[in-house]
Write an enzyme that holds these catalytic residues in place. Structure first.
Site, PDB file in Angstrom:
ATOM      1  N   SER A   1       0.851  -1.192   0.000  1.00 20.65           N
ATOM      2  CA  SER A   1       0.000   0.000   0.000  1.00 20.65           C
ATOM      3  C   SER A   1       0.886   1.241   0.000  1.00 20.65           C
ATOM      4  CB  SER A   1      -0.908  -0.005   1.222  1.00 20.65           C
ATOM      5  OG  SER A   1      -0.142   0.334   2.365  1.00 20.65           O
ATOM      6  N   LYS A   2       0.233   2.374  -0.080  1.00 17.36           N
ATOM      7  CA  LYS A   2       0.946   3.655  -0.122  1.00 17.36           C
ATOM      8  C   LYS A   2       1.943   3.806   1.025  1.00 17.36           C
ATOM      9  CE  LYS A   2      -2.538   6.512  -2.183  1.00 17.36           C
ATOM     10  NZ  LYS A   2      -3.792   6.950  -1.630  1.00 17.36           N
ATOM     11  N   ARG A   3       1.587   3.189   2.130  1.00 14.69           N
ATOM     12  CA  ARG A   3       2.440   3.218   3.301  1.00 14.69           C
ATOM     13  C   ARG A   3       3.875   2.766   2.973  1.00 14.69           C
ATOM     14  NH1 ARG A   3       2.471  -0.465   7.023  1.00 14.69           N
ATOM     15  NH2 ARG A   3       1.027  -1.837   5.949  1.00 14.69           N
TER      16      ARG A   3
END
Ligand code: GLU
Length: 487
Positions: free
Chosen positions: A254-256
């Site tokens: 994910s963007k994380r």
């Protein structure tokens, strides 16, 4: 059916093309190209609220940037079109009517509130909440009356509780789901739009798709889609569900973890050939060691039987390394074109650069060489070539310039450089090594301080090349300044 491979990539235009989607597109594309088959792009835009023209554009641009061209689909057409699901509604309706008329599907008039209530009741009894088939056996007269009154309804597929739904996934092997786990699910929503499962299965059969290659997250949809094929009297395609992509911490990517949108990664300076090579290795491998594959090699070597059923880890460090490998293969002119905007944005080069500056940047790019992994690395790697004054890294200056011999050594070096006729890499190297030997120093003991004086840092491209490119005047000036400041 022609017997030829036909595969499709079927994105929903509800956001950017992400790493996972791009990998799915690539595997489909490689499979088609390897088999001399057809790669189809189908836009699944039945969710009218979430689908946007902008997302569609972005996805199409990203696919083109990666070099994944489609043989049928938007903008290129084809005999199985249209390729936007929103333009295929008549076909879904016809098939739903056909299934209803054939007793394989039926209208269901239960309201959302009624369904919610019944689900709640089932839950409190400890049962799995599922549709209780209440509308399945309504009297035909009642159905007709409700329909003629325009009572809102969905269409559900009749399913059976008997037996198992079985299929062999190319990646995961045999999969068997007890039929009772699947209730009479909705194929047409109350707004008349098909559900994802229905639209996908209808299109896959009408478009004569032979292999469905998609993410693991769709594995649970497959039994439902198989039931739809069966009801339609259509032969199901083969399935290959490719593994999930995780971040280094083993959580779903994910963007994380970093950028995951292809458009964003393109803007960050990744090269398309590096992206393609990297994506190909997310779940697929040729052998245990080979990492670098050109597009031609991927087409030649790709096969579904080498796709792993274990999750793949997205490693940004490895992608960066790979980008560097492809950067090396680009021509110097190309690298100049790639780095120029970054030098301009950092204020190191005037925008637009004149011919002389372009030549100088070309030399800088040559000197920086393989250290350049991403276009923007150029700023960090070469700013000292462009600035009037060096900014010293204090730690490096403390370690290498504050030494007793540096002052005298620099003074002699400045003098000798002044009178050096052959002011080029070879001449400079000879002079420096000679001087170090004379003073009883190891070459490094002279080179390290000179590097800090000229670049401000403890690391830089080859120092003799740096000196040659910086020019005699600047080199002497910087040596003197560093000597006065630290030695
Ligand atoms: N539109 C679906 C998605 O984007 C396609 C899934 C499939 O390939 O069947 O996830």
């Amino acid at each position: 059916m022609s017997g030829k491979v036909r595969v499709r990539f079927a994105p929903s235009p509800t956001g950017h093309l992400h790493v996972g989607g791009a990998r799915t597109a690539l595997f489909n594309w490689l499979f088609a190209r390897n088999k001399g088959g057809t790669f189809i792009l189908r836009i699944e835009d039945t969710d009218r609220e979430r689908s946007t023209e902008e997302s569609y554009r972005g996805i199409v641009d990203a696919l083109r940037w990666l070099g994944l061209d489609w043989d049928e689909g938007p903008e290129v057409g084809g005999a199985w079109g249209p390729y936007f699901q929103s333009e295929r509604r008549d076909g879904y309706r016809e098939r739903a009517e056909m299934l209803t008329a054939g007793g394989k599907a039926y209208p269901c008039f239960c309201t959302a509130e009624e369904l919610a209530e019944r689900r709640q009741a089932m839950k409190s009894l400890g049962a799995d909440p599922r549709y209780d088939r209440r509308c399945r056996d309504l009297e035909p007269g009642i159905v007709e009356e409700l329909l003629s009154r325009g009572k809102p309804h969905v269409i559900r597929l009749k399913t059976s509780d008997e037996g198992v739904i079985e299929f062999t996934d190319i990646v995961h092997g045999k999969i068997a789901v007890p039929a009772e786990q699947i209730d009479d699910f909705i194929i047409v929503k109350s707004d008349g739009f098909p559900t994802y499962n229905f639209a996908a299965a209808v299109d896959d059969s009408r478009m004569e798709i032979t292999h469905i290659i998609r993410g693991d997250d769709h594995l649970s949809n497959t039994p439902r889609q198989l039931l739809i094929y069966e009801a339609l009297g259509a032969r199901p395609p083969a399935f290959a569900h490719v593994p999930l992509i995780m971040g280094p911490d083993k959580a779903r990517l994910s963007k994380r973890h970093g950028s995951t949108s292809i458009q964003q990664m393109r803007d960050e300076g990744y090269l398309p050939e590096a992206m393609v090579n990297y994506l190909a290795l997310l779940g697929w491998s040729y052998d245990d060691s080979a990492q670098l594959f050109s597009m031609e090699e991927l087409i030649e070597k790709f096969s579904l039987d080498r796709v792993s059923d274990k999750p793949a880890v997205f490693d940004y460090k490895k992608l960066r390394w790979m980008n560097g490998e492809y950067m090396k293969k680009r021509s110097v002119e190309d690298r100049v074109r790639l780095v120029m905007p970054h030098l301009e944005a950092a204020g190191l080069v005037k925008d637009p650069a004149d011919g002389r500056m372009r030549d100088f940047v070309k030399r800088v790019v040559e000197v920086v060489g393989e250290r350049l992994k991403m276009p923007q690395d150029i700023v960090e790697l070469s700013d000292f070539f462009f600035r009037d004054e060096v900014e010293y890294d204090e730690k490096a200056a403390g370690k290498f310039l504050k030494r007793h011999y540096v002052g005298p050594a620099f003074r002699v070096l400045e003098d000798r450089l002044q009178t050096l006729h052959a002011y080029n890499e070879i001449g400079i190297e000879e002079l420096m090594r000679g001087l170090a030997a004379e003073m009883g120093l190891k070459a490094g003991e002279l080179i390290h301080p000179v590097r800090v004086a000229l670049t401000g840092r403890a690391q830089s491209p080859g120092i003799f090349e740096v000196m040659a490119l910086l020019g005699k005047e600047k080199v002497i000036e910087r040596l003197a300044r560093a000597r006065r400041a630290y030695a």
